[in-house]
Design an enzyme around this catalytic site. Structure first.
Site, mmCIF file in Angstrom:
data_model
loop_
_atom_site.group_PDB
_atom_site.id
_atom_site.type_symbol
_atom_site.label_atom_id
_atom_site.label_comp_id
_atom_site.label_asym_id
_atom_site.label_seq_id
_atom_site.Cartn_x
_atom_site.Cartn_y
_atom_site.Cartn_z
ATOM 1 N N GLY A 1 -4.450 -4.378 0.757
ATOM 2 C CA GLY A 1 -3.557 -3.381 0.188
ATOM 3 C C GLY A 1 -4.227 -2.361 -0.720
ATOM 4 C CG ASP B 1 -10.467 -9.045 2.540
ATOM 5 O OD1 ASP B 1 -9.300 -9.380 2.319
ATOM 6 O OD2 ASP B 1 -10.847 -7.866 2.550
ATOM 7 C CB SER C 1 -11.005 4.118 1.635
ATOM 8 O OG SER C 1 -11.206 2.754 1.333
ATOM 9 C CB CYS D 1 -32.162 -12.308 20.106
ATOM 10 S SG CYS D 1 -32.188 -10.503 20.055
ATOM 11 N NE ARG E 1 -8.430 5.990 4.167
ATOM 12 C CZ ARG E 1 -8.299 4.676 3.959
ATOM 13 N NH1 ARG E 1 -8.536 3.809 4.942
ATOM 14 N NH2 ARG E 1 -7.926 4.223 2.777
ATOM 15 C CB CYS F 1 -0.929 -0.003 1.223
ATOM 16 S SG CYS F 1 -2.267 1.219 1.101
#
Length: 372
Positions: A66, A277, A122, A320, A134, A15
């Site tokens: 990444g 992932d 993002s 629940c 970031r 990255c």
């Protein structure tokens, strides 16, 4: 073979940013090979050939990292070319790209628009919050560059949504963030609760999100969204759209809201395949597309029981009143109770807070849209 979902990491965990909470950096450090470098074109070809030929109806490819754009635009052009070459049954091929936006330029945006990629960009809220979390590897803020990427995609008419990681900072400023996104015209939004480091417990980092913080965040965000829904101008917020569908008896489209792990093929740069992932560790490796067929990969999936373990929910979850809406949440946020032999979601209290406060209005929206 049903529709196939493939997530590809063309640049492994590499990255050009250094985000404080990066879950994939945490995962990579916990396996024997932290980085697999850049994916070769031969591996890309094998992944696409073996998946598009097996799929029926639709095959979806999501490129993540990444930072996947580090692999270069020509690699993605090659991916589209292979998809066209091996799509002998004329099935629907869908492409998505999750990116931090730093490398997007005119050429990238032209390609993404022409090839109908859905892009996830993002962004963590306002400039101050985003730049606190970031940053580049040199410690510089990235908001201005990400904002420029959004402007470029707007000009090229690229379909994109905003992906925001919910940290305590984001949760505290949800109203300001909501209005800021509105001012930018960012109508498609997704919010993901920040993950604690895998297998290290909860609450030990500055970005750790407590169940109470998450519950309060969901309530405040929903109230803003509901207010705009009443005016006929709500943004698309993925989690709420799924809840509205669930209230009408439909299945969620989001994996983390299905109640059981879906069947995914997450591919590292060397061709290795994993079921999720969030679990790309050595013990979850299913095979490698350079050597293995889809049937042997799926057989290994069955043998390790990855999907089956997500069915081991606590009796309290099954009893629940919100169980049909919550579905136990994402497996990655569940903790194992060894004595009872079941999982409990860490954010359970937050979900209860949200449904206590908002379920009636969720049902109101659902009945208005679906009549049930």
């Amino acid at each position: 073979m049903p529709p196939i979902s493939v997530m590809i990491k063309p640049a492994s965990g590499m990255c050009n940013m250094s985000c404080a909470y990066c879950f994939y950096s945490d995962e990579a450090r916990k396996r024997s090979c932290p980085s697999y470098g850049l994916m070769s074109e031969q591996t890309l070809k094998n992944v696409i050939r073996k998946t598009v030929l097996e799929a029926d109806g639709v095959v979806s490819y999501a490129f993540q990292g990444g930072e996947p754009t580090l692999r270069g635009l020509d690699f993605f052009r090659k991916a589209v070319s292979y998809q066209e070459q091996y799509n002998r049954k004329g099935i629907s091929v869908q492409n998505a790209l999750q990116t931090n936006g730093l490398l997007l330029d005119e050429d990238w945006c032209d390609f993404l628009a022409q090839n109908h990629f859905l892009v996830g960009l993002s962004v963590d809220g306002t400039e101050a919050i985003h730049d606190s979390l970031r940053r580049t590897k040199a410690g510089e803020g990235t908001f201005a560059r990400v904002s420029k990427a959004a402007d470029l995609m707007d000009r090229h008419q690229v379909d994109y949504n905003i992906l925001t990681v919910v940290t305590p900072q984001v949760a505290r400023d949800v109203e300001k963030i909501y209005r800021f996104y509105e001012s930018r015209g960012w109508r498609y939004q997704q919010y993901i609760a920040c993950l604690d480091p895998l297998q290290e417990g909860h609450g030990a980092t500055p970005y750790s999100l407590s169940p109470e913080e998450y519950g309060e965040f969901l309530i405040r965000l929903f109230e803003l969204w509901y207010r705009d829904w009443k005016k006929g101008t709500p943004p698309y917020i993925r989690q709420f759209e799924n809840y509205v569908g669930l209230a009408a008896g439909y299945l969620a489209e989001s994996c983390d809201m299905l109640g059981v792990c879906g069947v995914q093929n997450v591919v590292e740069a060397d061709g290795s395949v994993y079921p999720c992932d969030f679990y790309m560790l050595d013990e979850y490796r299913l095979g490698n597309f350079n050597q293995d067929r889809m049937d042997s990969i799926n057989e290994k999936r069955r043998l390790i029981g990855f999907r089956e373990r997500s069915m081991k929910l606590a009796p309290s979850c099954k009893a629940c009143p919100y169980g049909k809406m919550c579905r136990g949440g994402c497996q990655r946020n569940r903790d194992w109770n060894a004595a009872g032999g079941f999982y409990v979601n860490y954010f359970c209290k937050g979900y209860r807070m949200f449904f206590d406060a908002c379920l009636d209005r969720v049902k109101e929206v659902s009945e208005s849209l679906f009549g049930r």
